[in-house]
Design a protein around this motif. Structure first.
Motif, mmCIF file in Angstrom:
data_model
loop_
_atom_site.group_PDB
_atom_site.id
_atom_site.type_symbol
_atom_site.label_atom_id
_atom_site.label_comp_id
_atom_site.label_asym_id
_atom_site.label_seq_id
_atom_site.Cartn_x
_atom_site.Cartn_y
_atom_site.Cartn_z
ATOM 1 N N LEU A 93 0.828 -1.209 0.000
ATOM 2 C CA LEU A 93 0.000 0.000 0.000
ATOM 3 C C LEU A 93 0.862 1.259 0.000
ATOM 4 C CD1 LEU A 93 -2.715 -1.144 2.548
ATOM 5 C CD2 LEU A 93 -3.091 -0.674 0.125
ATOM 6 N N ALA A 94 1.931 1.256 0.797
ATOM 7 C CA ALA A 94 2.820 2.426 0.836
ATOM 8 C C ALA A 94 3.497 2.638 -0.518
ATOM 9 C CB ALA A 94 3.864 2.247 1.928
ATOM 10 N N GLU A 95 3.906 1.556 -1.159
ATOM 11 C CA GLU A 95 4.556 1.683 -2.466
ATOM 12 C C GLU A 95 3.571 2.181 -3.525
ATOM 13 O OE1 GLU A 95 7.702 1.538 -3.109
ATOM 14 O OE2 GLU A 95 8.196 1.009 -1.032
ATOM 15 N N ARG A 96 2.328 1.742 -3.446
ATOM 16 C CA ARG A 96 1.322 2.248 -4.388
ATOM 17 C C ARG A 96 1.073 3.744 -4.169
ATOM 18 N NH1 ARG A 96 -3.418 -2.320 -5.330
ATOM 19 N NH2 ARG A 96 -2.097 -4.161 -5.130
ATOM 20 N N LEU A 97 1.060 4.158 -2.907
ATOM 21 C CA LEU A 97 0.895 5.575 -2.623
ATOM 22 C C LEU A 97 2.069 6.369 -3.196
ATOM 23 C CD1 LEU A 97 -0.442 7.998 -1.306
ATOM 24 C CD2 LEU A 97 0.643 7.338 0.855
#
Length: 432
Positions: A70-74
């Motif tokens: 999720l952090a990488e997608r953000l």
């Protein structure tokens, strides 16, 4: 609004294009609308960026099974927009994303607020059990009970429209993405790493939060250097919704002291937020003694030859059977049985269950059939639970047992159905 490929998130901007960027991250089961009542005040100083989790709020249903994902997608979304440095406030799962950013990408983060957050959310078993409930019954049972978890009783009674909004928000979430988010929370545990968070941090919690309450907040404050604690009276888990004015005021005060303004890059209008050495001074640091000395985990040096499969085995064993089951088995081990526990952890779980040739659903099907054939009903019971955790539905388990009836014998399958019926009833009945 945005188009969202698989490696990015659905988002929206509010506020002046030339202001520094402040990101607001949502809780599991919510949408960016949980921040609606903070936005009018925040846009006076910041360009507010909100995002939806996968499958939430109509976002494309591309499940993300870890907080890291999720952090990488953000970050992928922000990279495409030219946003390099930003402030971040996140609630619950949104807070976990903020912690991940602070630990893995500290150069991107100017300041951080963690709301209703924890370094570890409950237990892995709790979230994987919730995934079993959703896979079997859909999201309706979770949606109907969400107001009890999110709001104080008085607020829920006095605000029926907001209560119904909360129920519908969960009900319209994609079940597969919700289950994946539960898995992300099940595997999230940053307790040993809190001491490495170096950005100015505000930890904010509702006084009546029964999900991640003041105790969890104090653990964060004890572990994060120079973090500050704010407890909002009369609020439960979704404190930005229940006490919007108090949360807005705390966010403005924290982020105003954490940034020097104006300090943005005029070539992009959304970069170069400078974090000065000044720390937020909302209140004196609470008198909290750390539960234990917290330091960055030290990885042992690699050894030559084939790695010992025990560490992989205990991880897989816990993920498949659950922490509670494994803890009981290990606690009951003594000098006589300890070697056997080590044997099955190393070879059954580390060598076989961890092999990439079959996924865990397939391995559960094989295991159930073998246990039926051998008449091992005690083992069958906890492997029925494991099969549900591995993604098999009750209908699929029934088909496995029908297949076993043909090839393993009707009497064996009859006994297996009795065991499976009881386990499935226990595991898939929502708790009211």
């Amino acid at each position: 609004m945005s188009e969202t490929p698989m490696n990015t998130l659905q988002y929206r901007f509010d506020g002046p294009e030339d202001a520094p960027v402040l990101i607001l991250g949502p809780s599991l089961g919510t949408t960016w609308h949980m921040w609606d009542r903070q936005v009018p005040e925040l846009v006076k100083q910041w360009r507010v960026f909100r995002f939806d989790l996968p499958g939430h709020g109509g976002a494309p249903a591309h499940p993300a099974g870890s907080v890291t994902d999720l952090a990488e997608r953000l970050l992928g979304t922000l990279d495409g927009l030219g946003v390099q440095r930003f402030g971040y406030a996140g609630c619950a799962l949104g807070g976990a994303i903020g912690v991940e950013l602070a630990l893995r990408h500290p150069e991107r983060l100017a300041s951080l607020t963690l709301i209703a957050a924890s370094p570890r959310f409950g237990t892995a078993d709790e979230f994987r059990q919730r995934g079993v409930i959703v896979r079997t019954n859909g999201l309706d049972p979770i949606a109907r009970t969400s107001p009890e978890r999110w709001f104080t009783q008085g607020f829920a009674a006095a605000q029926p429209a907001i209560t119904e909004w909360a129920v519908q928000m969960v009900r319209t979430t994609d079940p597969g993405c919700y289950i994946a988010a539960c898995e992300a929370l099940a595997s999230f545990d940053v307790r040993p790493e809190l001491g490495r968070i170096g950005v100015p941090t505000l930890v904010l919690v509702g006084s009546d939060d029964q999900v991640t309450g003041p105790a969890e907040a104090r653990t964060l404050v004890a572990g994060i250097p120079d973090a500050r604690l704010a407890v909002v009276p009369g609020a439960s888990h979704l404190v930005p919704v229940e006490q919007p004015a108090a949360v807005t005021d705390l966010l403005v005060r924290h982020f105003s002291t954490a940034w020097q303004q104006p300090a943005y890059d005029s070539s992009t209008g959304q970069m170069a937020i400078v974090a000065p050495p000044v720390k937020p001074v909302l209140a004196a640091p609470p008198q909290v003694s750390p539960v234990a000395e917290i330091a960055a985990a030290v990885q042992p040096e690699a050894v030559l030859g084939r790695p010992d499969p025990y560490d992989a085995g205990i991880k897989v064993r816990r993920e498949v059977l659950g922490d509670a089951h494994v803890d009981r088995a290990l606690a009951q081990a003594d000098e006589f049985s300890g070697d056997f526990q080590e044997l099955i952890t190393r070879y059954a779980w580390g060598e076989i269950w961890d092999r990439p040739g079959l996924d865990r659903r397939s391995r559960s099907c094989v295991t159930l059939t073998a246990l039926v054939a051998g008449g091992h009903l005690d083992e069958l019971a906890f492997h029925i639970r494991a099969a549900l955790r591995n993604g098999l539905t009750p209908v699929e388990i029934k088909e496995v047992l029908l297949q076993a009836a043909v090839y393993c014998g009707v009497p064996a399958a009859n006994s297996a159905f009795k065991v499976a019926q009881q386990v499935i009833r226990e595991e898939t009945t929502p708790q009211e």
